[in-house]
Design an enzyme around this catalytic site. Sequence first.
Site, PDB file in Angstrom:
ATOM      1  N   ASP A 264      26.027  77.426 -20.953  1.00 54.99           N
ATOM      2  CA  ASP A 264      24.905  78.254 -20.875  1.00 54.99           C
ATOM      3  C   ASP A 264      25.210  79.749 -20.280  1.00 54.99           C
ATOM      4  O   ASP A 264      26.357  79.663 -19.700  1.00 54.99           O
ATOM      5  CB  ASP A 264      23.773  77.448 -20.141  1.00 54.99           C
ATOM      6  CG  ASP A 264      22.478  78.048 -20.297  1.00 54.99           C
ATOM      7  OD1 ASP A 264      22.275  79.312 -20.927  1.00 54.99           O
ATOM      8  OD2 ASP A 264      21.258  77.528 -19.933  1.00 54.99           O
TER       9      ASP A 264
HETATM   10  C1  BGC Z   1      19.176  79.856 -21.121  1.00 58.17           C
HETATM   11  C2  BGC Z   1      19.715  79.439 -22.599  1.00 58.17           C
HETATM   12  C3  BGC Z   1      19.779  80.415 -23.547  1.00 58.17           C
HETATM   13  C4  BGC Z   1      20.481  81.509 -22.919  1.00 58.17           C
HETATM   14  C5  BGC Z   1      20.975  82.772 -23.783  1.00 58.17           C
HETATM   15  C6  BGC Z   1      19.954  80.917 -20.594  1.00 58.17           C
HETATM   16  O1  BGC Z   1      19.365  81.604 -19.564  1.00 58.17           O
HETATM   17  O2  BGC Z   1      19.204  78.665 -20.197  1.00 58.17           O
HETATM   18  O3  BGC Z   1      18.640  78.385 -23.028  1.00 58.17           O
HETATM   19  O4  BGC Z   1      19.960  80.032 -24.809  1.00 58.17           O
HETATM   20  O5  BGC Z   1      20.260  81.924 -21.571  1.00 58.17           O
HETATM   21  O6  BGC Z   1      19.699  83.505 -23.831  1.00 58.17           O
END
Ligand code: BGC
Length: 745
Positions: A264
Amino acid sequence: MRLHALFIGLAWLAAAPAEAQVTPAYLDETIPVEERIEDVLNRMTTEEKVAIIHAQSKFSSAGVPRLGLPEIWTTDGPHGIRPEVFWDQWDQAGWTNDSCVAFPALTCLAATWNPEMARLYGKSIGEEARYRKKDVILGPGVNIYRTPLNGRNFEYMGEDPYLAARMVVPYIRGVQENGVATCVKHFALNNHEVNRHNTNVVVDDRALYEIYLPAFKAAVQEGGTWAIMGAYNLYKGQHACHNKYLLNDILKKEWGFDGVVISDWGGTHHTMEAIQNGLDLEFGTWTNGLAGGAKKAYDNYHLALPYLRLIREGKVGTDELNDKARRVLRLMFRTTLNPHRPLGSMLSEAHYDAARRIAEEGIVLLQNKGGLLPIDLSRVKKIAVIGENAIKMMTVGGGSSSLKVQHECTPLDGIRRRVADSVEVVFARGYVGDVSGEYNGVTTGQDLRDDRTPDVLRDEAVRTATQADYVIFFGGLNKSAGQDCEDADRAGLSLPYGQDSLIAALAKANKNLIVVNVSGNAVAMPWADDVPAIMQVWFLGSEAGNAIAAVLTGDVPPSGKLPFTFPAKLEDVAAHSLNAYTGERKRGIVDIEYKESIFVGYRWADKHTDKEPLFPFGHGLSYTTFDYGKPRVDAKSMFPDGKVTVSVRVKNTGKRTGQETVQLYVSDKKASLPRPVKELKGFQKVTLAPGEEKEVSFIVTREALSFFDDRKHAWVAEPGTFEALIGASATDIRGRVAFTLKTDD
Ligand code: BGC
């Protein structure tokens, strides 16, 4: 001269066969993909391998330019294709060709209880991604709904592992048919937002395997997802993005996952763990730009120069590197290097149609006293629409799933369009909630500012309500911080902005009151007894208003069922009752023990029958009624490798066509370990015309009878008596039938 000519001729002859071999094996489609991967791997330098396992921008990772291998482009996910952002900033880049169709939030999809809708969803969003040249969709999310305060529940598929598993599989298949990967998130145990980077989840193996992992396992083994996103939180003291237990032991060894583990964004914290504990592709790690002295900020990622340095110093070998690079290459062969993938499409009529159908099927009619709904337009002169959520666009906000839509039909627009000139529709604001309408530079363009005091707004709303035949109140949450939004949890179960007292006042003003709750979470409804009709409509995307109007007026019968329990009070939720959740922001590692173990959602409610839910899991009414016959089994007993078929006849006893989701729960009458009173093990949605009757059958195999025996680290079905329960919800059980599981011999 002649000699020279001969020499040239010979040289040409010698070069000719070599030239014929120039097409590298990795581009030869007749060669099996795994061999082609090895071929590329052999041609790559260590530096090139390192280059493809970390990001090169906010949402992309490098290819191998020298060999012609393309970059990988990812996108959020999971409700529509995110607008383009700057290379290294979250803010939108201001492109004018990146508006999308917003599909309903995944809670809505889960509420359809219809795998065909999940398939349609996946196919449609996959096509949008493909057309926008995205190779990986960051979604869908299947984290289990453990507390109604979790700000991201709207991005997930509810509280039940079986339901989430059945819905995630077709979504994945639909997307990946486009040559676009899903990246199922957030693996694992990411069940609230507060302290999301420093929560260490303490959970027993039974709950891990029975509740929190099955949807991921189905995503891997049945859906065949090509990527998985690690979660922000920790488990057993290690961050989930580089977690030996979750990634190496379970995902890769036990389940045989051959895809890519993507971190993530900002979820990677430790170089050696990232190398050794199963992370394949690092994204979003914060860097201090160029100040770090490296040529590119991304060189400072854990899986960039720091990794390369360790290799060069001989402190780590290259086995892990080859494994990671191999997985990323496999992802390329499945996506960017697949010359046969379809072209995709964007903003098509078919996508709007899909968004509307999914929204309609996910709307849940919670209560309909006196058959107030559907609204019979031929007998109505004036409808009062009240509440901010009737006019507020909901596709902007909520965190990373925020979108830039080509168009969004608000509830008020949808109702006005549907009733046209036949009925007068008046609007009153009622309350002011969130007027910002902006996320990462995308603005709704709506000016929702209203400086009137709450009293003035309420008086106007009540006056408007008194003068109408029907009052439809649109309230709930709105994706602003603390109201169903990433990186924050809700402060409590109650509705914000004084909505409760406003609704109570409206109920006094007009007995024909319909409350439409827009949210991705359960909310408290202290006024439920005084309001005849209540509808749960989620965040519905581009076609929200049209879908809501269709259901309110009966063009489409409501057929959604709740994918999670609506508790009467927060204390009725296991995590809160056991004080096993913290809402406070804290520094340092925060242990959160999942003390309720496997007893999440209805599994907890079933044990505490004194705490009746406001609306149970699986609940949802129609405009017609259904009669259930007595369930039958085709055999009174089964061998462990055999099956029993449970059948029940369901009849539409009302005057309208409707859809019913028939639910099968299984109850283990005696087991060597504690088991829930019952667990969902099958469901089927059927359409029935008035008077029509259909037989619904479920095949029960050993899998449906098994529990995870942590003493043996294995799934076990213990011989003995089981009961199949057929219900219209978790508390509306219409019939039951017993059968036995025999021993092996
Ligand atoms: C989120 C993810 C997301 C990623 C990219 C993160 O803060 O937890 O779910 O896909 O950002 O935007």
